[in-house]
Design a protein around this motif. Structure first.
Motif, short mmCIF file in Angstrom:
data_model
loop_
_atom_site.label_atom_id
_atom_site.label_comp_id
_atom_site.label_asym_id
_atom_site.label_seq_id
_atom_site.Cartn_x
_atom_site.Cartn_y
_atom_site.Cartn_z
N LEU A 201 0.85 -1.24 0.15
CA LEU A 201 0.13 0.07 0.01
C LEU A 201 0.75 1.39 -0.08
O LEU A 201 0.22 2.37 -0.25
N ASP A 398 -6.45 9.08 0.99
CA ASP A 398 -5.18 8.45 0.90
C ASP A 398 -4.45 8.03 1.89
O ASP A 398 -3.13 7.49 1.84
N PHE A 401 -3.22 4.66 1.71
CA PHE A 401 -2.30 3.96 0.70
C PHE A 401 -1.05 4.66 0.93
O PHE A 401 0.02 4.37 0.10
N GLU A 498 -3.86 -5.38 2.30
CA GLU A 498 -2.65 -5.93 1.17
C GLU A 498 -3.13 -7.32 0.61
O GLU A 498 -3.07 -7.84 -0.46
N LEU A 513 -4.79 -2.05 -7.06
CA LEU A 513 -4.35 -0.98 -6.29
C LEU A 513 -4.97 0.25 -6.64
O LEU A 513 -5.64 1.07 -5.93
N ARG A 517 -7.97 2.48 -4.90
CA ARG A 517 -7.68 3.62 -4.46
C ARG A 517 -8.53 5.01 -4.84
O ARG A 517 -9.23 5.67 -4.26
#
Length: 658
Positions: A201, A398, A401, A498, A513, A517
């Motif tokens: 991540l 965010d 991540f 993950e 991913l 996001r």
């Protein structure tokens, strides 16, 4: 004939001129070559216009150390400020502090910290390592030699010197042969690559211009000569460096003052900290202070999982009430989250971003800490036309991540993230249900041991105790929990995300991913609208880290508490297709409303692995809410109850670490 004479004369004159040049060059080389006893010097002048003040500080340190006796100087090493700035550039994360710890409790030496830092540098891309200064290259070489076993054969004196020259030449060749395009690509890549087991991540902050750019890497110019104190490598420590370490380690610093002269004599940290490392300072005979790191024994439940760790950049920003938004080559654009920000969001007002200064105590604290890029603060103001609230929502998303699950955060920031991500619903037994989801993912491949030793079969009784503690936390009969337990739990939740992304079939991990996001941004926008609607109609009151529990929960008798917990644990939960029912899957008690976030995880538990992308997005939002229930609140304003950061102005001037 004359033409041959002319050619011969020109050849002879060229040879004579070449011989003269060789003689002159050898003469200049012999006179300009430094002696072996002369110490290496380095230009301490920083090229970074943003970091002029730290550069002057490093230069002052170097001048002071150069005037010290020769026996006190060893070699050039990064300052603590340089290491902290390297963390800002994603050179390492909090996992570095997990690696450096001993298997048994004890004091951690500065040399061990340098070895762990050098190990992280060696794992960087070759193109990036080729741009490091020669002093950093020698630092890596020296730490690497210490790790090697001593050789049994004796080498001639000339061999090491020749190998050093060859090493310098090879470094120069690599540095000169790097293409600028390759440099940008190499610097933008993460150290930790995606594997079949986990999809990493930690991808860093987005750049403000929407594209990638070269990393601002002036951390490698923050150098100083290491001192030798009682046979150990030592460096001076500033008050702001110690304050930054306190935030990064999640470890408070207690200061004891002499009642007579009001001077700091000694203080010790009595807490394990977020990572099992505590800070301590001891007064020495010469009036200075020894700053030491101590590795404490951690419980099984406090050991981390194998997933990504939190970012040191976010650890500083979030504790100061600053939400990182984006970065460019010189600055970090961030949003200052204040109680006024939350008040505007709750009523759904149109907001726009405007630049501001370090107007809060937290912002002033952050601006003085060692930073690779200077923070550029913004705040929200009410607007009649434009609405930039979506930028705040995307920055909150965010956090999942970019290593944003830090041990500390300001209280208004925690409340804001919880309001946006909860969608107007109370958490309920969210933490218990997420623990059940972790156990479900672990049973899918137990041999990988991704979630730490707590999930081992031999530690089933420890998981049962952890479930009982979470049940008491949910109903309010227990309010205190060790910070190390909270951080380890978030490590397992990060590893859960993950793992779920890595299990998605027929899609590349990078595409999964990116989809999660982007999907989380839309998920948070919908959640925010639901939260505003719930607030307007007054359907919910969200619990916050600083709010007190209701009188009903606080007045529960011990008998009633045992009855509630026993009822929750003995009730049948949702059966999982992958194994038996976890003890964390008890039926929700009447303490919570029918609709809460814990019930949403129960719906997820009914499904099987692997999950689709939309379900993973939903789990990511719930993990974000779980962080707001696990993070320690930092109190900056009067009347707030929470962790108080150390004031660098109250720390001694002469501090050393060895």
């Amino acid at each position: 004939m004359r033409q041959r004479d002319i050619i011969a004369a020109s050849v002879v004159s060229s040879l004579v001129l070449l011989s003269i040049m060789v003689v002159v060059a050898r003469f200049l080389w012999s006179h300009d070559k430094p002696s072996k006893d002369q110490p290496d010097t380095v230009n301490q002048r920083s090229l970074d216009p943003v970091q002029q003040e730290p550069s002057l500080l490093s230069r002052a340190r170097s001048v002071k150390l150069f005037t010290a006796p020769k026996k006190d100087r060893e070699h050039w090493v990064p300052t603590l400020s340089g290491i902290i700035k390297a963390g800002d550039e994603n050179i390492f994360s909090s996992s570095l502090l997990n690696v450096v710890q001993h298997a048994t409790p004890g004091e951690l030496s500065l040399h061990e910290v340098y070895e762990a830092f050098a190990h992280e540098l060696r794992n960087r891309p070759v193109a990036e390592r080729g741009t490091y200064t020669s002093e950093i290259t020698r630092f890596l070489t020296s730490t690497k030699k210490v790790q090697r076993a001593p050789s049994a054969s004796a080498s001639p004196p000339s061999r090491p010197e020749s190998s050093k020259r060859a090493s310098r030449k090879s470094v120069d060749v690599i540095r000169n042969s790097i293409d600028l395009g390759e440099l940008g690509i190499g610097r933008s890549r993460s150290v930790k690559k995606s594997s079949p087991n986990l999809t990493t991540l930690a991808i860093g902050l987005p750049f403000g211009d929407g594209g990638s750019g070269s990393i601002h890497s002036f951390w490698d110019q923050d150098l100083q000569h290491a001192l030798i104190f009682q046979g150990h490598t030592a460096v001076p420590v500033t008050g702001h460096e110690l304050a930054a370490l306190s935030v990064l380690l999640g470890s408070p610093v207690d200061i004891s003052l002499d009642a007579q002269n009001e001077k700091c004599e000694s203080w010790a940290n009595t807490y394990k900290g977020a990572l099992g490392i505590s800070l301590a300072a001891t007064a020495t005979n010469d009036g200075s202070y020894h700053i030491s790191l101590s590795s404490n024994k951690r419980n099984i439940s406090q050991l981390p999982a194998k997933g990504s760790s939190y970012s040191t950049l976010h650890a500083k920003h979030l504790a100061s009430g600053s939400l990182p938004l984006a970065s460019d080559r010189k600055i970090i654009n961030s949003i200052l989250i204040t109680p006024e920000t939350l008040a505007h969001l709750k009523v759904g007002e149109h907001l726009y971003l405007q630049p501001t200064g370090a107007d809060t105590k937290g912002a002033q604290f952050l601006a003085r800490l060692p930073n690779a890029r200077a923070p550029n603060f913004h705040t929200f103001a009410v607007s009649e036309t434009t609405n930039s609230a979506s930028r705040l929502l995307h920055a909150i998303g965010d956090l999942v991540f970019t290593g944003g699950f830090t041990p500390f955060a300001s209280i208004p920031l925690i409340q804001t993230v919880q309001f946006v991500a909860s969608g107007g619903l109370v958490p309920g037994r969210l933490l218990q249900r997420l623990d059940a989801l972790v156990e479900k993912a672990h049973r899918q491949a137990p041999h990988l041991q991704l979630f730490g030793p707590l999930l081992d079969d031999i530690n089933a009784h420890l998981r049962f105790r952890a479930n009982e503690r979470l049940a008491k936390l949910a109903i309010g009969t227990v309010t205190d929990e060790p910070l190390a337990d909270k951080v380890a739990r978030m490590s397992r939740y990060t590893t859960l995300l993950e793992r779920l992304m890595a299990l998605v079939p027929d899609i590349r991990p990078a595409d999964v991913l990116a989809a999660v996001r982007e999907g989380l941004k839309s998920e948070l926008e919908r959640s925010y609208k639901d939260a505003v609607a719930a607030h307007v109609v007054g359907r919910t009151i969200l619990p916050t880290p600083s709010s007190s529990r209701s009188k009903h929960n606080s007045s529960l008798s011990q008998k009633d508490t045992r009855r509630r917990v026993r009822h929750s644990n003995s009730s049948s939960g949702t059966a999982s297709p992958d194994g038996p029912v976890s003890p964390t899957s008890g039926r929700p008690s009447s303490t919570f409303p029918v609709h809460d976030l814990g019930r949403q995880v129960e719906d997820v538990l009914k499904g099987s692995l692997p999950m689709d992308v939309q379900t993973i997005i939903h789990v990511a939002r719930l993990v974000l809410v779980a962080w707001t229930l696990s993070v320690e609140g930092v109190a900056w304003d009067e009347g707030e109850v929470g962790f108080r950061v150390v004031d660098p102005a109250k720390l001694p001037e002469k501090m050393y670490m060895w």
